[in-house]
Enzyme design. Structure first.
Site, short mmCIF file in Angstrom:
data_model
loop_
_atom_site.label_atom_id
_atom_site.label_comp_id
_atom_site.label_asym_id
_atom_site.label_seq_id
_atom_site.Cartn_x
_atom_site.Cartn_y
_atom_site.Cartn_z
N ASN A 20 0.88 -1.17 0.00
CA ASN A 20 0.00 0.00 0.00
C ASN A 20 0.91 1.22 0.00
O ASN A 20 1.47 1.59 1.03
CB ASN A 20 -0.90 -0.03 1.24
CG ASN A 20 -1.94 1.09 1.24
OD1 ASN A 20 -1.83 2.06 0.49
ND2 ASN A 20 -2.93 0.97 2.09
N ARG A 102 -2.61 -1.93 -3.63
CA ARG A 102 -3.76 -1.01 -3.56
C ARG A 102 -3.51 0.09 -4.58
O ARG A 102 -2.56 0.88 -4.45
CB ARG A 102 -3.88 -0.41 -2.17
CG ARG A 102 -5.01 0.62 -2.06
CD ARG A 102 -4.87 1.46 -0.83
NE ARG A 102 -5.89 2.51 -0.78
CZ ARG A 102 -5.70 3.70 -0.23
NH1 ARG A 102 -4.54 4.00 0.33
NH2 ARG A 102 -6.66 4.59 -0.22
N HIS A 190 -11.80 4.53 -1.05
CA HIS A 190 -11.75 3.67 0.13
C HIS A 190 -12.44 2.33 -0.12
O HIS A 190 -12.94 1.68 0.80
CB HIS A 190 -12.36 4.36 1.36
CG HIS A 190 -11.59 5.55 1.82
ND1 HIS A 190 -12.20 6.74 2.17
CD2 HIS A 190 -10.26 5.77 1.98
CE1 HIS A 190 -11.29 7.62 2.53
NE2 HIS A 190 -10.10 7.05 2.41
N HIS A 217 -15.71 5.48 7.20
CA HIS A 217 -14.25 5.29 7.15
C HIS A 217 -13.63 6.64 7.48
O HIS A 217 -13.52 7.52 6.62
CB HIS A 217 -13.83 4.81 5.76
CG HIS A 217 -12.35 4.64 5.61
ND1 HIS A 217 -11.74 3.39 5.55
CD2 HIS A 217 -11.34 5.54 5.51
CE1 HIS A 217 -10.44 3.55 5.42
NE2 HIS A 217 -10.17 4.85 5.40
N GLY A 221 -7.77 10.40 5.47
CA GLY A 221 -8.78 10.56 4.45
C GLY A 221 -10.07 10.02 5.03
O GLY A 221 -10.05 9.08 5.83
N ARG A 250 -7.43 17.73 3.92
CA ARG A 250 -8.22 18.00 2.71
C ARG A 250 -9.55 18.66 3.06
O ARG A 250 -10.12 18.42 4.12
CB ARG A 250 -8.47 16.69 1.95
CG ARG A 250 -7.28 16.20 1.18
CD ARG A 250 -7.53 14.83 0.58
NE ARG A 250 -6.95 13.77 1.37
CZ ARG A 250 -7.15 12.46 1.16
NH1 ARG A 250 -7.95 12.08 0.18
NH2 ARG A 250 -6.57 11.56 1.93
N GLY A 343 -8.53 4.81 11.25
CA GLY A 343 -7.81 5.30 12.43
C GLY A 343 -8.63 6.14 13.37
O GLY A 343 -8.69 5.89 14.58
N VAL A 344 -9.30 7.17 12.86
CA VAL A 344 -10.13 8.03 13.71
C VAL A 344 -11.38 7.28 14.16
O VAL A 344 -11.77 7.32 15.33
CB VAL A 344 -10.51 9.32 12.97
CG1 VAL A 344 -11.49 10.15 13.80
CG2 VAL A 344 -9.25 10.14 12.65
N GLU A 346 -11.90 4.11 14.55
CA GLU A 346 -11.66 2.99 15.46
C GLU A 346 -11.16 3.43 16.84
O GLU A 346 -11.40 2.73 17.82
CB GLU A 346 -10.62 2.04 14.84
CG GLU A 346 -11.11 1.32 13.59
CD GLU A 346 -9.99 0.57 12.89
OE1 GLU A 346 -9.02 0.17 13.57
OE2 GLU A 346 -10.06 0.39 11.65
N HIS A 347 -10.46 4.57 16.91
CA HIS A 347 -9.72 4.88 18.14
C HIS A 347 -10.11 6.19 18.82
O HIS A 347 -9.53 6.51 19.85
CB HIS A 347 -8.22 4.91 17.82
CG HIS A 347 -7.71 3.65 17.20
ND1 HIS A 347 -7.73 2.43 17.85
CD2 HIS A 347 -7.18 3.41 15.97
CE1 HIS A 347 -7.22 1.50 17.06
NE2 HIS A 347 -6.89 2.07 15.91
N GLU A 394 -7.65 -3.69 4.81
CA GLU A 394 -7.52 -3.55 3.36
C GLU A 394 -6.49 -4.53 2.79
O GLU A 394 -6.64 -5.01 1.66
CB GLU A 394 -7.11 -2.12 3.02
CG GLU A 394 -8.14 -1.07 3.38
CD GLU A 394 -7.59 0.35 3.37
OE1 GLU A 394 -8.18 1.20 2.69
OE2 GLU A 394 -6.57 0.59 4.04
#
Length: 415
Positions: A20, A102, A190, A217, A221, A250, A343-344, A346-347, A394
């Site tokens: 990736n 990917r 994604h 997701h 991003g 972004r 990341g955001v 899940e945590h 992924e």
């Protein structure tokens, strides 16, 4: 995706490498194809970071990253060579069956995973302007390996592919008709993450996951995907990975008139506008602190401008997520299941809590203790909408698709 990844492979005992590639990093994961079904956990994985920078590092999961020297003239080739050394050390007499990549954009031609040759690589380079942050780096890795190991199968797995099922009315842009004919449309991204969710949510929730589902997701991003019967029917990212939700750096959806103003009145060049939209906006741009919500939240109680900007950045991030979930729920005709990932997602329990509190009208009743513990299910038993947290994978879905491509080719050759 219509390509069904099977777990009966003709690669027993072989390994599959997944890459990736980003602009300054390469994540890698090695999967054991000798086990059926393919294990979701890799036998080895890690990341090379800071490629092209002054202090690149190489780190295997579970170990402290170490500083590495990469050829300044060809840092990407040097990073790949370092990864290949690690792969060779772990083969143990077994064969590397394939490398799965990917690839962010498959345009309006490539929807299914495909084995790459020189012609396909040339096609994919034509989509670089559509995904400038990711596409060129994945293709550089593919190009290097095609030259160095032309015998080694390389499989491209497209982030846009999963969204091929969304209806035309969701794909078309309100531009003149010939723009649609030229391929200007909403593609969605994604896809590998959502593809994995279509497998994992069925396993965890059964028939509930086949209903009206939204997956959030949320990472550096960020996007949302509305699913029905585990297939994408709408998503927030569009023609490019700039659309939709506010992200780490972004903008997300932005009035195009603001871009015209920046160029016509403030005289920003095309390159300067690109830097602004991709790298200097979003959470980082509004907060002036960080692109990470967990860092920004520490400054919410600051006095003065620092605190004001931190609060506004997080409020805007949450507002955009809430607003788009509401829009997708309208498209679905209601909501049965909401799942946070990446990341955001899940945590960051506080992000999930703020989003869910604003969505109580949909029938979401959050279990605060479960949410704080990052539990798999974070809604109370009586909640009309089930809410979950599901780590994405992924790399596994890419390995699985690569093996399916190889088996399909082997079957065709046998005929």
């Amino acid at each position: 995706m219509s390509l069904v990844a099977t777990d009966r492979y003709h690669t027993r005992g072989d390994l599959v490498l997944v890459l990736n590639c980003g602009s300054s990093s390469i994540k890698f994961a090695l999967f054991d194809a000798g086990q059926v079904p393919l294990p979701k956990a890799p036998v080895w994985n890690g990341k090379v970071q800071g490629i092209g920078g002054p202090e690149p590092t190489y780190g295997e999961t579970g170990m402290t990253p170490e500083r590495v020297e990469l050829d300044a003239g060809h840092p990407y080739r040097a990073a790949l060579a370092r990864i290949r050394l690690g792969v060779v050390a772990r083969l143990g007499g077994r064969r590397l069956a394939a490398v799965a990549h990917r690839v962010v954009h498959g345009g309006n031609r490539y929807f299914e995973p495909v084995r790459i040759d020189a012609g396909i690589l040339a096609d994919l380079k034509g989509y670089i302007p559509l995904a400038p942050l990711h596409q060129p780096f994945a293709l550089e890795a593919i190009d290097i390996l095609l030259r160095d190991r032309p015998d080694l199968p390389q499989i491209a797995c497209f982030d846009t592919g999963f969204h091929h099922t969304i209806p035309d009315v969701e794909q078309i842009l309100p531009l003149p008709w010939d723009a649609w004919q030229r391929g200007l449309r909403r593609y969605g991204f994604h896809g590998l993450s959502y593809d994995y969710m279509s497998v994992a949510l069925q396993e965890r929730y059964g028939d509930l996951a086949r209903g009206r589902t939204i997956v959030a997701h949320l990472g550096s991003g960020a996007s949302l995907c509305a699913m029905q019967d585990l297939r994408s029917v709408a998503t927030t990212m569009g023609f490019s990975a700039l659309d939709g939700l506010m992200m780490g750096t972004r903008t997300g959806a932005l009035d195009p008139g603001a871009v015209l103003y920046l160029m016509e009145i403030e005289k920003l060049s095309l390159q300067e506008v690109g830097q602004l939209l991709y790298h200097r906006s979003g959470l980082l741009g509004v907060s002036g602190i960080s692109s990470e919500p967990r860092v920004i939240v520490r400054h919410e109680n600051d006095q003065g401008e620092s605190g004001d900007r931190a609060r506004m950045a997080l409020a805007l991030f949450v507002r955009r997520v809430v607003r788009e979930i509401g829009a997708l729920a309208a498209v679905l005709g209601g909501l049965d299941l909401l799942v946070f990932t990446a990341g955001v997602g899940e945590h960051n329990a506080f992000v999930r809590e703020r989003v869910c509190n604003h969505l109580a009208w949909l029938g979401i009743d959050l279990d605060v203790a479960a949410n704080d513990a990052n539990a798999a299910v974070i809604s109370v038993p009586g909640s009309r909408v089930r809410v979950g947290v599901e780590p994405t994978n992924e790399e596994w879905i890419a390995a699985r698709h690569a093996l399916a491509v190889l088996e399909t080719a082997a079957g065709a050759a046998a005929c």
